[in-house]
Design a protein around this motif. Structure first.
Motif, mmCIF file in Angstrom:
data_model
loop_
_atom_site.group_PDB
_atom_site.id
_atom_site.type_symbol
_atom_site.label_atom_id
_atom_site.label_comp_id
_atom_site.label_asym_id
_atom_site.label_seq_id
_atom_site.Cartn_x
_atom_site.Cartn_y
_atom_site.Cartn_z
ATOM 1 N N GLN A 48 0.826 -1.193 0.000
ATOM 2 C CA GLN A 48 0.000 0.000 0.000
ATOM 3 C C GLN A 48 0.872 1.259 0.000
ATOM 4 O O GLN A 48 0.601 2.223 -0.738
ATOM 5 C CB GLN A 48 -0.913 -0.002 1.228
ATOM 6 C CG GLN A 48 -1.737 1.262 1.427
ATOM 7 C CD GLN A 48 -2.875 1.386 0.458
ATOM 8 O OE1 GLN A 48 -3.905 0.752 0.619
ATOM 9 N NE2 GLN A 48 -2.708 2.203 -0.589
ATOM 10 N N ALA A 49 1.924 1.238 0.799
ATOM 11 C CA ALA A 49 2.820 2.404 0.864
ATOM 12 C C ALA A 49 3.481 2.663 -0.475
ATOM 13 O O ALA A 49 3.607 3.824 -0.915
ATOM 14 C CB ALA A 49 3.855 2.195 1.963
ATOM 15 N N ARG A 50 3.920 1.595 -1.142
ATOM 16 C CA ARG A 50 4.543 1.767 -2.458
ATOM 17 C C ARG A 50 3.562 2.367 -3.454
ATOM 18 O O ARG A 50 3.923 3.233 -4.260
ATOM 19 C CB ARG A 50 5.080 0.414 -2.964
ATOM 20 C CG ARG A 50 6.356 -0.033 -2.270
ATOM 21 C CD ARG A 50 7.029 -1.164 -3.043
ATOM 22 N NE ARG A 50 6.207 -2.371 -3.024
ATOM 23 C CZ ARG A 50 6.298 -3.312 -2.094
ATOM 24 N NH1 ARG A 50 7.147 -3.171 -1.077
ATOM 25 N NH2 ARG A 50 5.542 -4.392 -2.147
ATOM 26 N N LEU A 51 2.331 1.888 -3.416
ATOM 27 C CA LEU A 51 1.312 2.437 -4.310
ATOM 28 C C LEU A 51 1.036 3.904 -4.022
ATOM 29 O O LEU A 51 0.660 4.668 -4.919
ATOM 30 C CB LEU A 51 0.012 1.638 -4.186
ATOM 31 C CG LEU A 51 0.059 0.199 -4.722
ATOM 32 C CD1 LEU A 51 -1.241 -0.525 -4.403
ATOM 33 C CD2 LEU A 51 0.322 0.181 -6.230
ATOM 34 N N ASN A 52 1.256 4.308 -2.754
ATOM 35 C CA ASN A 52 1.074 5.714 -2.374
ATOM 36 C C ASN A 52 2.299 6.554 -2.713
ATOM 37 O O ASN A 52 2.321 7.765 -2.438
ATOM 38 C CB ASN A 52 0.803 5.827 -0.866
ATOM 39 C CG ASN A 52 -0.550 5.268 -0.491
ATOM 40 O OD1 ASN A 52 -1.431 5.085 -1.338
ATOM 41 N ND2 ASN A 52 -0.747 4.988 0.809
ATOM 42 N N GLY A 53 3.345 5.926 -3.290
ATOM 43 C CA GLY A 53 4.544 6.664 -3.660
ATOM 44 C C GLY A 53 5.523 6.852 -2.516
ATOM 45 O O GLY A 53 6.455 7.660 -2.620
ATOM 46 N N GLU A 54 5.366 6.109 -1.419
ATOM 47 C CA GLU A 54 6.241 6.237 -0.275
ATOM 48 C C GLU A 54 7.470 5.342 -0.451
ATOM 49 O O GLU A 54 7.408 4.302 -1.111
ATOM 50 C CB GLU A 54 5.500 5.838 1.012
ATOM 51 C CG GLU A 54 4.251 6.663 1.274
ATOM 52 C CD GLU A 54 3.447 6.130 2.455
ATOM 53 O OE1 GLU A 54 4.042 5.424 3.300
ATOM 54 O OE2 GLU A 54 2.237 6.394 2.518
ATOM 55 N N ASP A 55 8.552 5.754 0.149
ATOM 56 C CA ASP A 55 9.755 4.907 0.178
ATOM 57 C C ASP A 55 9.565 3.834 1.245
ATOM 58 O O ASP A 55 9.203 4.132 2.394
ATOM 59 C CB ASP A 55 10.999 5.747 0.500
ATOM 60 C CG ASP A 55 11.352 6.689 -0.627
ATOM 61 O OD1 ASP A 55 11.064 6.361 -1.785
ATOM 62 O OD2 ASP A 55 11.896 7.776 -0.329
#
Length: 257
Positions: free
Chosen positions: A249-256
């Motif tokens: 989910q974090a990756r999909l949100n553009g988070e490292d």
């Protein structure tokens, strides 16, 4: 189940998986195929291809489901295989409105329940029958980006499982179809980054896998075999599973991550 000389009803039969199932099942020489859909023009087109019948049906309406089942059994014959395939998808989380929750619940869950309420007693009285429900891998795992889809598909899987447990020894056969991404019009309504990890399958490939499963009377149909591994991982270590999904989910949100 051998589909030769069987009466088959498919909801959501105008396009996508439903249409592909109708075309594939037609090659098995059934007695008759009924394509039911709100899109009556699409249903008529598919029905014409397979030498079947189209019925305009909104599965969100109990009266439409009853009219479909009663009409087929009166005019064509007892339904041997009912494919409860119609479904919708939507993005949304805790902010999803009650109206949207009710709409997706009626189509993705209540439609299965209402069809079974009418069909199961009839099927058992005549010695058996088959119900195939289309759910999703999201009903076994989760759907990032869509609480309504994830929740309703879990409910659809659970209801199919309950039917199999409760009535399987009485002659009712039950299967539940749980693909990941399938290249159908439905996929256009969701961010494909959440569904294409293991590749989009064609509806025709899903139909072929489904036919094989029905012939073997298998409960769980997994066109994407990776789902079985994910399900085992989830069951073996739920905490690790949730952590992995959080990172996705974090990756999909553009988070490292």
């Amino acid at each position: 189940m051998d589909l030769k000389n069987k009466v088959i009803v498919i909801t959501g039969g105008a396009s996508g998986i439903g249409a592909a199932l109708a075309r594939r099942f037609a090659a098995e020489q059934p007695k008759h195929i009924v394509c039911a859909d709100r899109d009556i023009a699409g249903a008529q087109s598919v029905a014409a291809e397979v030498g079947g019948t189209a019925v305009e049906t909104d599965v969100a309406k109990e009266a439409d489901i009853a009219a479909l089942i009663d009409g087929v059994e009166a005019d064509i014959g007892p339904i041997d295989l009912f494919v409860s395939n119609a479904g919708i998808i939507m993005d949304g989380g805790v902010g999803t409105s009650d109206e949207d929750w009710q709409r997706i619940w009626d189509i993705n869950v209540q439609a299965h329940i209402r069809a079974a309420r009418l069909l199961v007693p009839r099927m058992l009285a005549r010695g058996g029958g088959y119900i195939l429900s289309t759910a999703s891998a999201a009903g076994l795992l989760a759907q990032i980006g869509s609480a309504p889809y994830s929740v309703t598909k879990h409910a659809a899987v659970s209801f199919a499982e309950w039917l199999a447990i409760t009535h399987g020894r009485e002659g009712l056969k039950v299967s539940v179809l749980c693909p990941q991404g399938v290249d159908t019009p439905l996929i256009a309504d969701l961010d494909t980054s959440t569904v294409d990890k293991d590749g989009l399958l064609s509806a025709e490939a899903v139909a072929e896998t489904t036919l094989e499963a029905i012939s073997e009377e298998r409960f769980l149909i997994l066109p994407h075999p990776e789902v079985a591994d994910y399900l085992r991982q989830k069951g073996a270590d739920p905490e690790r599973w949730i952590g992995g999904m959080q990172r996705w989910q974090a990756r999909l949100n553009g988070e490292d991550v």
